[in-house]
Design a protein around this motif. Structure first.
Motif, PDB file in Angstrom:
ATOM      1  N   ALA A  14       0.904  -1.259  -0.017  1.00 28.01           N
ATOM      2  CA  ALA A  14      -0.063   0.019  -0.005  1.00 28.01           C
ATOM      3  C   ALA A  14       0.764   1.211   0.112  1.00 28.01           C
ATOM      4  CB  ALA A  14      -0.852   0.081   1.182  1.00 28.01           C
ATOM      5  N   GLY A  15       1.751   1.264   0.691  1.00 30.92           N
ATOM      6  CA  GLY A  15       2.658   2.529   0.987  1.00 30.92           C
ATOM      7  C   GLY A  15       3.596   2.850  -0.202  1.00 30.92           C
ATOM      8  N   LEU A  16       4.106   1.954  -1.140  1.00 32.04           N
ATOM      9  CA  LEU A  16       4.756   2.086  -2.310  1.00 32.04           C
ATOM     10  C   LEU A  16       3.816   2.427  -3.356  1.00 32.04           C
ATOM     11  CD1 LEU A  16       7.239  -0.956  -2.269  1.00 32.04           C
ATOM     12  CD2 LEU A  16       7.508   1.545  -1.592  1.00 32.04           C
ATOM     13  N   MET A  17       2.426   1.858  -3.395  1.00 35.98           N
ATOM     14  CA  MET A  17       1.653   2.287  -4.568  1.00 35.98           C
ATOM     15  C   MET A  17       1.257   3.789  -4.184  1.00 35.98           C
ATOM     16  SD  MET A  17       0.175   0.466  -6.934  1.00 35.98           S
ATOM     17  CE  MET A  17      -0.982   0.716  -8.080  1.00 35.98           C
ATOM     18  N   ALA A  74       0.875   9.583  -5.729  1.00 35.27           N
ATOM     19  CA  ALA A  74       1.161  11.028  -5.256  1.00 35.27           C
ATOM     20  C   ALA A  74       2.422  11.696  -5.917  1.00 35.27           C
ATOM     21  CB  ALA A  74       1.366  10.824  -3.790  1.00 35.27           C
ATOM     22  N   GLY A  75       3.417  10.903  -6.225  1.00 36.29           N
ATOM     23  CA  GLY A  75       4.637  11.325  -6.912  1.00 36.29           C
ATOM     24  C   GLY A  75       4.345  11.844  -8.498  1.00 36.29           C
ATOM     25  N   TYR A  76       3.677  10.839  -8.882  1.00 38.47           N
ATOM     26  CA  TYR A  76       3.232  11.262 -10.419  1.00 38.47           C
ATOM     27  C   TYR A  76       2.199  12.491 -10.302  1.00 38.47           C
ATOM     28  CZ  TYR A  76       5.029   6.981 -12.544  1.00 38.47           C
ATOM     29  OH  TYR A  76       5.906   6.066 -12.962  1.00 38.47           O
ATOM     30  N   CYS A 117       8.058   4.226  -8.159  1.00 38.87           N
ATOM     31  CA  CYS A 117       8.369   5.220  -7.089  1.00 38.87           C
ATOM     32  C   CYS A 117       9.604   6.154  -7.954  1.00 38.87           C
ATOM     33  CB  CYS A 117       8.766   4.726  -5.981  1.00 38.87           C
ATOM     34  SG  CYS A 117       7.325   4.012  -4.882  1.00 38.87           S
ATOM     35  N   GLU A 118      10.744   5.636  -8.378  1.00 37.61           N
ATOM     36  CA  GLU A 118      11.797   6.153  -9.041  1.00 37.61           C
ATOM     37  C   GLU A 118      11.175   7.169  -9.795  1.00 37.61           C
ATOM     38  OE1 GLU A 118      15.842   4.926 -10.995  1.00 37.61           O
ATOM     39  OE2 GLU A 118      15.085   3.577  -9.694  1.00 37.61           O
ATOM     40  N   VAL A 136      12.260   6.479  -1.345  1.00 34.28           N
ATOM     41  CA  VAL A 136      12.125   5.428  -0.359  1.00 34.28           C
ATOM     42  C   VAL A 136      13.175   5.487   0.676  1.00 34.28           C
ATOM     43  CG1 VAL A 136      11.723   2.973   0.030  1.00 34.28           C
ATOM     44  CG2 VAL A 136      10.485   4.291  -1.928  1.00 34.28           C
ATOM     45  N   GLN A 137      13.032   5.572   1.806  1.00 32.54           N
ATOM     46  CA  GLN A 137      14.331   5.203   2.968  1.00 32.54           C
ATOM     47  C   GLN A 137      13.994   4.196   4.033  1.00 32.54           C
ATOM     48  OE1 GLN A 137      15.750   9.182   4.419  1.00 32.54           O
ATOM     49  NE2 GLN A 137      15.467   8.618   6.416  1.00 32.54           N
TER      50      GLN A 137
END
Length: 394
Positions: A14-17, A22-24, A118-119, A125-126
């Motif tokens: 869920a977090g990565l999705m 949001a990043g896009y 994500c990239e 991502v940390q």
């Protein structure tokens, strides 16, 4: 203190999705996780092949105190949307029973895909980041103190998962955070989990470990699943048991149909007519593994010829075959559970954005909420759909 538009706690499904979505949208996103690797639960799921979604996803396949809550997110991000993403990344997959979709190669393909997204979206991502304190300041910003420094953000997303599989780092952190901000958390229990024997059952049945048979299992509330049943040293497992465990309460019986495609009364009558002198043991061993037959029935009875059995005896044997009622000791708990039932009360959240109704800017995504899907890719689909819902909103 470094500021980000959005900070997401949890680098799981869920977090990565959510981060990529949001990043896009041009949001400055940071994902924090205490793990050494992102997506650890994804990596071990589906026997390392990741059952990433299902061809047919419907709201009734999810357990939630508010059954309407899941409808909006599932309607807005369907399994076909995720399948398209998988195909765009060139990941080969196959379909198994009941519409379940698995990677041909490895679950790592799904994690790599999410990290690549994500990239591309510019979301950072940390990992190896321990959070010691979170508060909401008078300014409306969230302040987060970690072993890697201090951060602030406008929107905070809790995607910490549930309590299942603690060896993968599962903790109650997300629930504690919800309670810290005044949200109600419903009691949690292990879901999609094997049952365990009582001591006397173990003595009787543990030798059957490894035997799998088709079955239909019914819970006391009438919920029913038809899938494989597996005997283990510790108890009962297999898809049918994992599914029914979500609808089972301690002390309740489950009813197991060991001949789900046949009426045992009819079978016994036909056998009596065609082979009246055949022993019950040899008759039943045509339909079920011999070791299972010998564990379910007494030797004295099994040694009888069919024509030596009375009507009542035959009816009793048929009932045992078509509706074997058994009260299990318990479940294996979070150690092997695939999902956590219960969690953050969805009545506290917007079903469209997953934002807290009480705390502006606080969002929840994935398993930390009181939403659990059936076995078969449904929990991942909830992770994707809820992650997108939050990613669009933050």
């Amino acid at each position: 203190m470094k500021h980000h538009d959005v900070i997401i706690i949890g680098a799981g499904a869920a977090g990565l999705m959510c981060a990529a979505t949001a990043g896009y949208r041009g949001r400055d996103v940071l994902v924090l996780d205490n793990a050494k690797k992102a997506g650890r639960k994804i990596l071990i799921s589906g026997g390392g092949r990741c059952n990433f979604t299902n061809q047919k996803v419907e709201p009734h396949q999810f357990i939630c105190a508010n059954p309407h809550f899941v409808k909006s997110a599932l309607a807005r991000y369907k399994s076909t949307d995720f399948i398209e993403l998988v195909e765009r990344h060139g990941i080969e997959y196959h379909e198994r029973d009941h519409g379940q979709l698995f990677c041909n190669d490895s679950a790592k393909d799904i994690v790599d895909m999410l990290l690549t997204e994500c990239e591309w979206a510019g979301a950072q991502v940390q990992l190896r980041t321990e959070i010691s304190h979170i508060e909401k300041a008078a300014s409306g910003l969230f302040h987060i103190v970690t072993n890697q420094g201090e951060y602030s953000c406008d929107a905070l997303v809790v995607a910490t998962g549930g309590l299942s599989m603690p060896k993968l780092g599962a903790t109650p952190f997300g629930y504690q955070l919800a309670e810290q901000f005044g949200l109600k958390v419903l009691p949690t229990t292990a879901g999609l989990v094997p049952f365990t024997w009582h001591a006397e059952q173990k003595a009787k049945f543990e030798a059957l470990s490894g035997i799998a048979v088709p079955s239909t299992i019914t819970a006391e509330d009438g919920t029913q699943f038809s899938e494989a049943l597996l005997f283990t040293h510790r108890g009962l497992s297999g898809p049918a048991v994992l599914q029914i465990s979500n609808y089972w309460q301690p002390g309740q019986a489950v009813s197991i149909n060991l001949l789900p495609n046949d009426d045992a009364t009819v079978l016994l009558s036909q056998a009596l007519e065609s082979s009246p002198k055949q022993s019950l043991r040899n008759t039943l061993s045509q339909w079920l593994p011999k070791r299972l037959v010998e564990a379910l029935f007494e030797s004295v009875q099994l040694d009888k010829a069919l024509n030596q059995l009375g009507h009542g005896e035959r009816d009793s044997i048929a009932r045992q075959l078509n509706s074997w009622s058994i009260v299990m000791n318990g479940t294996e708990g979070y150690r092997t559970a695939e999902v956590t039932l219960g969690g953050v009360d969805t009545n506290e959240l917007s079903s469209k954005t997953m934002e807290s109704k009480k705390v502006a800017g606080l969002y929840f995504s994935g398993e930390v909420m009181d939403v659990s899907g059936w076995l078969g890719g449904f929990n991942f689909q909830w992770a994707w759909a809820s992650g997108v819902a939050v990613g669009i909103a933050v």
